[in-house]
Scaffold this motif. Structure first.
Motif, PDB file in Angstrom:
ATOM      1  N   ASP A   1       0.829  -1.205   0.000  1.00  0.00           N
ATOM      2  CA  ASP A   1       0.000   0.000   0.000  1.00  0.00           C
ATOM      3  C   ASP A   1       0.863   1.254   0.000  1.00  0.00           C
ATOM      4  OD1 ASP A   1      -2.362  -1.369  -0.076  1.00  0.00           O
ATOM      5  OD2 ASP A   1      -2.855  -1.104   2.063  1.00  0.00           O
ATOM      6  N   GLU A   2       1.946   1.239   0.759  1.00  0.00           N
ATOM      7  CA  GLU A   2       2.834   2.393   0.795  1.00  0.00           C
ATOM      8  C   GLU A   2       3.482   2.602  -0.576  1.00  0.00           C
ATOM      9  OE1 GLU A   2       5.503   1.528   3.971  1.00  0.00           O
ATOM     10  OE2 GLU A   2       4.093   2.125   5.550  1.00  0.00           O
ATOM     11  N   ALA A   3       3.857   1.510  -1.245  1.00  0.00           N
ATOM     12  CA  ALA A   3       4.447   1.626  -2.572  1.00  0.00           C
ATOM     13  C   ALA A   3       3.442   2.185  -3.564  1.00  0.00           C
ATOM     14  CB  ALA A   3       4.949   0.264  -3.028  1.00  0.00           C
ATOM     15  N   LEU A   4       2.200   1.718  -3.501  1.00  0.00           N
ATOM     16  CA  LEU A   4       1.167   2.204  -4.407  1.00  0.00           C
ATOM     17  C   LEU A   4       0.893   3.688  -4.159  1.00  0.00           C
ATOM     18  CD1 LEU A   4      -0.854   1.599  -6.610  1.00  0.00           C
ATOM     19  CD2 LEU A   4      -2.467   0.824  -4.867  1.00  0.00           C
ATOM     20  N   GLY A   5       0.863   4.092  -2.891  1.00  0.00           N
ATOM     21  CA  GLY A   5       0.663   5.496  -2.577  1.00  0.00           C
ATOM     22  C   GLY A   5       1.795   6.362  -3.103  1.00  0.00           C
ATOM     23  N   ALA A   6       3.018   5.875  -2.984  1.00  0.00           N
ATOM     24  CA  ALA A   6       4.172   6.635  -3.455  1.00  0.00           C
ATOM     25  C   ALA A   6       4.169   6.797  -4.968  1.00  0.00           C
ATOM     26  CB  ALA A   6       5.465   5.964  -3.003  1.00  0.00           C
ATOM     27  N   LEU A   7       3.592   5.809  -5.668  1.00  0.00           N
ATOM     28  CA  LEU A   7       3.530   5.856  -7.128  1.00  0.00           C
ATOM     29  C   LEU A   7       2.288   6.588  -7.632  1.00  0.00           C
ATOM     30  CD1 LEU A   7       4.745   2.223  -7.793  1.00  0.00           C
ATOM     31  CD2 LEU A   7       5.913   4.298  -8.533  1.00  0.00           C
ATOM     32  N   GLY A   8       1.450   7.033  -6.697  1.00  0.00           N
ATOM     33  CA  GLY A   8       0.247   7.779  -7.092  1.00  0.00           C
ATOM     34  C   GLY A   8      -0.851   6.880  -7.583  1.00  0.00           C
TER      35      GLY A   8
END
Length: 249
Positions: free
Chosen positions: A242-249
């Motif tokens: 989830d953190e990776a997806l958030g960072a990628l927008g």
């Protein structure tokens, strides 16, 4: 002889700024439910109507997204691979097709490989140029305090008929040696990946980088990125992705 069942979803632009679902059909343990939409997005939940996949079962989920349509697919609960009474390996096939201008967000819950089970998962994703994809896959080896079953998973992503990603992982009893070693899982029991395909990545490729101690972002040879992660448990794996997806927008 195990159960054979197919669930099929077709999403189309409804011409009014939304997404229609002309086909929403499930069989056996694969039940589909449409849930409340958000904006122009259609949402579908995959619901387990009975236990499965069990030994000898062959389950298939298919989704087709047309141009201008936006489909979000999730699941109501984790999928648990169990031994069952029928002998032999169970199969779970996922077939996803996204047209130009279409978008698919494939975000199901985890797949849990229970002790004594044997499951082969194949996911094949075919994208047209200009298609968008968010694909999450999470696998947990064994329930709490339990040794895992045998799990083999192959993921293939093609863009305009050309390979964008093709990889296979095998874990559990009978898997090739080293699957639990320091170069692969290093003792972790949850593994997952996130694949994003967007036309913008063609113009501005992502930069390869670690994401904490047990995850990494890798640009693909095309308009996509791959995030891979391992974790001690499903909760921490989800948090990382989830953190990776958030960072990628």
């Amino acid at each position: 002889m195990g159960v054979r069942a197919t669930a099929r979803i077709v999403a189309r632009d409804d011409g009014r700024g939304g997404t229609a679902l002309p086909v929403l059909a499930g069989e056996g343990p694969l039940a589909l439910r449409r849930t409340r939409a958000r904006g122009d997005e259609a949402r579908v939940m995959l619901v387990g109507a009975m236990s499965g996949p069990l030994g000898g079962d062959h389950l298939t989920v298919e989704a087709e997204v047309g141009g201008g349509a936006l489909l979000h697919v999730g699941s109501a609960a984790a999928t648990i691979a169990l031994p069952g009474q029928a002998k032999g390996e169970a199969r779970y096939d996922v077939r996803l097709d996204v047209a130009e201008g279409g978008e698919l967000r494939w975000l199901p819950e985890q797949l849990i490989s229970a002790n004594g089970s044997e499951l082969y998962v194949t996911t094949r994703i075919d994208l047209a140029p200009g298609a968008r994809l968010v694909f999450r896959e999470e696998q947990v080896l064994g329930r709490a305090g339990e040794e895992p079953g045998r799990l083999t998973s192959r993921l293939t992503v093609r863009l305009d008929g050309r390979p964008l990603l093709d990889q296979e992982v095998a874990c559990g009893p009978g898997a090739p040696g080293g699957w639990d070693g320091p170069a692969v899982l290093a003792g972790h029991r949850a593994l997952g990946q996130l694949v994003l395909v967007r036309p913008e990545f063609e113009r501005t490729p992502a930069t390869a980088r670690p994401l904490g101690e047990c995850a990494a972002l890798t640009p693909l040879a095309g308009p996509g990125v791959l995030v891979t992660a391992v974790a001690p448990d499903a909760l921490r794996l989800r948090r990382t992705l989830d953190e990776a997806l958030g960072a990628l927008g």
